[in-house]
Each structure stands twice: as structure tokens, then as C-alpha cells.
Design an enzyme around this catalytic site. Structure first.
Site, PDB file in Angstrom:
ATOM      1  N   SER A 253       0.818  -1.198   0.000  1.00  0.00           N
ATOM      2  CA  SER A 253       0.000   0.000   0.000  1.00  0.00           C
ATOM      3  C   SER A 253       0.854   1.250   0.000  1.00  0.00           C
ATOM      4  O   SER A 253       1.872   1.348   0.683  1.00  0.00           O
ATOM      5  CB  SER A 253      -0.942  -0.050   1.208  1.00  0.00           C
ATOM      6  OG  SER A 253      -1.048   1.217   1.789  1.00  0.00           O
ATOM      7  N   LYS A 254       0.404   2.163  -0.821  1.00  0.00           N
ATOM      8  CA  LYS A 254       1.073   3.441  -0.973  1.00  0.00           C
ATOM      9  C   LYS A 254       1.165   4.160   0.383  1.00  0.00           C
ATOM     10  O   LYS A 254       2.137   4.842   0.679  1.00  0.00           O
ATOM     11  CB  LYS A 254       0.236   4.265  -1.964  1.00  0.00           C
ATOM     12  CG  LYS A 254       0.870   5.525  -2.439  1.00  0.00           C
ATOM     13  CD  LYS A 254       1.808   5.275  -3.602  1.00  0.00           C
ATOM     14  CE  LYS A 254       2.663   6.487  -3.858  1.00  0.00           C
ATOM     15  NZ  LYS A 254       3.956   6.192  -4.391  1.00  0.00           N
ATOM     16  N   ARG A 255       0.128   3.945   1.182  1.00  0.00           N
ATOM     17  CA  ARG A 255       0.044   4.627   2.458  1.00  0.00           C
ATOM     18  C   ARG A 255       1.222   4.302   3.375  1.00  0.00           C
ATOM     19  O   ARG A 255       1.641   5.091   4.191  1.00  0.00           O
ATOM     20  CB  ARG A 255      -1.261   4.238   3.150  1.00  0.00           C
ATOM     21  CG  ARG A 255      -1.938   5.387   3.791  1.00  0.00           C
ATOM     22  CD  ARG A 255      -3.422   5.200   4.065  1.00  0.00           C
ATOM     23  NE  ARG A 255      -3.900   3.841   4.059  1.00  0.00           N
ATOM     24  CZ  ARG A 255      -4.255   3.170   5.139  1.00  0.00           C
ATOM     25  NH1 ARG A 255      -4.138   3.706   6.328  1.00  0.00           N
ATOM     26  NH2 ARG A 255      -4.748   1.957   5.038  1.00  0.00           N
TER      27      ARG A 255
END
Ligand code: GLU
Length: 483
Positions: A253-255
Site C-alpha cells: 500500500s502506498k500509504r
């Protein structure tokens, strides 16, 4: 069997993440392997989530990965347009056809009512489900209200008992209790279809034969199947692909700062290496072969090799593979790719970037390592005198002091500062003096690079630095060693 038609259907909400790239790749490979057609469809019905420029970026990324689509927004095709917002007007008639069949109904409930019901459900620890209140409005009354412009959505009328199911090519028969299903919105109040509705209508209209997407859609697909059944349409083959995980506990995930495809390219990974690595993340070719060009993947790919379990993205493995790809590049191509990185490390360094690139070729597994590997040329790094100690080379600071005193006049006398003449002046002199090569070359290399590992040996580095800088560094080293 009709011609295979697969699609990649991203929402333009950001960069191409690695799970998305893998879905696109498998859909592409399956189409190519079967002489079929690969389609790009942009799913932008959720206008609030849309990110400016994302569609263009997605197209660019697919091109860099080599995933040429036969039909899509910028290439056209006979089933276009391929951007859902440009098809906006085409969904409502299908929704109304479902209303006619009793498989859907307009709903006029206000946000206030729904929010209240949601809060109540939460308080009672239930999952919220719409209570079908607007189902009881007579059809012609509902139509009249819609025609008079009353705000509404159209909901799918889910069966309240029994089971809904579908067969997945990978996961087999999936069945869910229809009592769990919420009457999901098909058409939103803004006139846009939801993803849930648009994907079914478009997959049908675009003649998609095989739907590949992530397992996060496994539990929604029974609802889509109910739509196919209500329309009386042929269902596609579903192939849900397991997640790509960052580790055993969470998906990429980019997060959390996990890289997207674009991030990897910006770091200096080669698109062909990333594609090769990603292909094997969830697909097994049946033997232990690891290196595949895209063309070879097109030949070898098959659904049998797909894995049902999630795979873990291992950046170290990708880095190793990228290093192999870089080593195998013809020098000309490597130089083209390395040049901007060299210029970053050594702006306006006119000596011999090509030779430096040659010495670096194969050492930097990722192109972004080039600047740090070349930085010592611009500025002598700080180093500790213990670097002079090397047992096998028979070197220590005392030996180094003596060796550098020996080597300095030899180098000072070299006029034609090339690798060959440096070599020809140094090596016979070392031998003639009865010294061991290592005892001279090790300290020399440390003295002029401040490093124990460098692209090339002492003579190559001396050549790259030039005469003045080499002698300057030797003098500085001798001063330090004399203390
Ligand atoms: N637009 C959906 C997404 O980006 C595509 C899912 C599908 O392939 O049906 O996740």
C-alpha cells in the site's frame, strides 16, 4: 470458443501499484497467449476519487511495461468509448430495464434517513442493510417521481433468501448467503453508475470473455452474477487474483510507503526487470526458470500456474533480478540509462564518463546506486586509517606510508595519463622493487578513493581522477599517515 477478450479496468485514482500492474500483466498475457484482444478501460465513475493526470500516467506506465492494449481510450476500437464517464448516458437504460424486470428499483430515501439507519445499525452491532422501503412504491408512482426530477438512486433488488454463487477459475465455487446482501446502489443521484453496475454492463457490452481482478472482488462477484442473470446475459469466466502483500500481515500500500511501478522506475529499476519479477509473483512457470522476456511470458503463461495464496513482494529479490538485467544490457544501452545518474553525481565532470560507466556496469544493481558509487570522484570521502589494514594484501598504515612514498614519484613522472601508461609505469617498478603488488596497490587505492570497494582498481581510479587530483590526494594521505 469465441475470441478471448480481457481487460484491465483501473480507476484513475493514482499511480499504477504493483498489484494493479500484475493484474494488467496477467490479463495481457492471457489475451496474447490465446490470440485474443487486450483492452484498457478507464473506470472513472467515482468522480470524487479521481486524481488529475492519473489516466495519462496509467497509460504511460502500461506502455513502459510493454503492455500494449488493442483497444482503449487513446487507440480506439469498435466498443468505445473506453472511458466510463464518456459512456455516462448508456447505463441508465440498462438500470431501467432491470427496474422493469423487478430486479432493481428507484430509491428516494434521503441521506438523513440513511445516516440514521446506519447509526442505529452500528449501535445495535448489526451491519447496515437498506430496508427496501422504496421497493413498496408502485412502479408508475416511482416513475412519475423520477420524471418530475425528484432526487433518487437506483438499487439492485437482492433476493432475501437462498444463495448467490459463481464459479471462479482459480477459487472454484463461491457461494454467499443472499440474506447478507445489501440492495446496492447501481445508479447514483448524480446520474453516474456505481463501479458495481458499470463493470457488469461494460464487460458485457465490450464482449469481455475473461475477467481478471483482485480477490477483493470475490465477495462482490455473486452480486454481479445476479445482474447477469437478471439481464439474461452470458457470464464471463472469472479469475480472481490473490493479493500482493508487503509482508505476512498487510497488503502492499502506498500509504505505508510501498513503491508503485513508477516509483521503482524512478529509482532506476528497469521496466523489463519489474515485469519479469511481477510475473512470477503469483504465477509459476512449472519449472525453476526465472528469466523471461515479455515475449517469452506471452508464450509460457497459463492459468494452471496461478497460485491461490497471496504473494509477498520481496524488494531484495527484485533488486537482485534488476542487477542481472543491468549486467545483461549491451553497453550502449546501459550508458544511455546510466548517463543521467552520472551527471547527477558529477555535474560538469568532463574527464571520461563513458569509462566510468563501463567500470560501474554490473556493479550498481539499481541505477540510483550510481551517484553514491561515483561520488568519491568529486569529493574525497572521510576515512579512517584502519582502511589501510588488509591482511591478504599485506598492508597496514606503516606499509602504506612507505608504499605511498615509493609510488608518488613514479606517478609524478607519468606524462601520458592513460590507464595503459599508468599500468606500464607502476607494475614493473613494483616488481623491480621486490614489493608485493597488493602492498602498494591497496594503500594507493585507499589513499585516492577513501574506499575499500571501488569501480576499478588503483590505476583505473587514478586515471579517472586525473594527474593533479591523484597527486593531491596522495600528498594528503601521506601527511595523515606521517602523524
Ligand atoms: N476499477 C476497478 C479497480 O480499479 C477494477 C476492478 C475490475 O477489474 O473489475 O479496482
Amino acid at each position: 470458443m469465441p475470441q478471448v477478450r480481457t481487460r484491465f479496468a483501473p480507476s484513475p485514482t493514482g499511480y499504477l501499484h504493483l498489484g494493479g500492474l500484475r493484474t494488467a500483466l496477467y490479463a495481457y498475457l492471457f489475451a496474447r497467449k490465446n490470440g485474443g484482444v487486450f483492452i484498457l478501460r478507464i473506470e472513472d465513475t467515482d468522480q470524487e476519487r479521481e486524481v488529475a493526470g492519473a489516466e495519462e500516467q496509467l497509460r504511460k506506465s502500461l506502455k513502459l511495461a510493454g503492455l500494449t492494449y488493442d483497444e482503449g481510450p487513446d487507440v480506439g476500437g469498435s466498443y468505445g468509448p473506453y472511458v466510463q464517464s464518456e459512456r455516462k448516458g448508456s447505463y441508465a437504460p440498462y438500470a431501467w430495464a432491470l427496474v422493469e424486470k423487478g430486479a432493481a428499483y428507484p430509491c428516494f430515501c434521503t441521506k438523513g434517513r440513511l445516516d440514521q439507519a446506519r447509526t442505529e445499525a452500528e449501535r445495535e452491532g448489526r451491519t447496515f442493510k437498506y430496508d427496501k422501503r422504496c421497493m413498496s412504491i408502485a412502479k408508475n408512482e416511482a416513475r412519475r417521481r423520477v420524471e418530475s426530477g425528484e432526487k433518487h438512486v437506483i438499487r439492485q433488488n437482492m433476493p432475501t433468501d437462498g444463495a448467490a454463487s459463481f464459479d471462479d477459475a482459480l477459487f472454484g465455487h463461491i457461494e454467499i448467503d443472499t440474506a447478507q446482501l445489501d440492495d446496492m446502489v447501481l445508479m447514483k443521484a448524480d446520474g453516474f453508475p456505481t463501479y458495481n453496475f458499470a463493470n457488469v454492463v461494460d464487460d458485457h457490452l465490450m464482449g469481455i470473455t475473461h475477467v481478471m481482478r483482485g480477490t477483493e472482488y470475490l465477495s462482490s462477484t455473486p452480486k454481479y452474477n445476479l445482474l447477469y442473470e437478471a439481464f439474461g446475459w452470458d457470464k464471463p469466466v472469472y479469475i480472481h487474483l490473490p493479493l500482493v502483500m508487503a509482508d505476512a500481515t498487510r497488503k502492499l500500500s502506498k500509504r505505508y510507503g510501498d513503491p508503485s511501478f513508477e516509483d521503482l522506475l524512478n529509482e532506476g529499476y528497469l521496466p523489463e526487470a519489474v515485469v519479469n519479477y511481477i510475473a512470477l509473483l503469483g504465477w509459476n512457470p512449472g519449472d525453476d526458470r526465472e528469466f523471461f522476456t515479455l515475449g517469452e511470458l506471452e508464450q509460457s503463461f497459463s492459468l494452471d500456474g496461478l497460485s491461490k495464496s497471496p504473494s509477498i513482494f520481496d524488494k531484495a529479490k527484485l533488486t537482485w533480478m534488476n542487477g542481472e538485467y543491468i549486467r545483461r544490457l549491451p553497453f550502449g544501452r546501459y550508458y544511455e540509462l546510466a548517463k543521467p545518474w552520472l551527471e547527477k553525481a558529477l555535474p560538469d565532470w568532463g574527464r571520461d564518463p563513458k569509462r566510468l560507466a563501463e567500470l560501474l556496469h554490473g556493479r550498481a544493481e539499481v541505477l540510483n546506486r550510481i551517484p553514491e558509487m561515483a561520488a568519491f570522484i568529486k569529493a574525497m570521502p572521510e576515512y579512517g586509517l584502519e582502511l589501510y589494514t588488509h591482511k591478504k594484501m599485506k598492508s597496514d598504515p606503516a606499509v602504506a606510508r612507505e608504499s605511498l612514498a615509493f609510488v608518488e614519484p613514479i606517478l609524478r613522472a607519468v606524462e601520458d595519463w592513460t590507464e595503459a601508461s599508468l599500468h606500464d609505469s607502476l607494475m614493473p617498478a613494483i616488481t623491480a622493487s621486490g614489493r608485493k603488488n597488493g602492498a602498494v596497490l591497496w594503500p594507493l587505492r585507499v589513499a585516492i578513493s577513501g574506499l575499500t570497494s571501488t569501480p576499478g582498481g588503483a590505476t583505473e581510479i587514478a586515471y579517472l581522477l586525473g594527474k593533479t587530483e591523484t597527486l593531491r590526494r596522495i600528498t594528503a594521505a601521506r601527511e595523515r599517515l606521517a602523524l
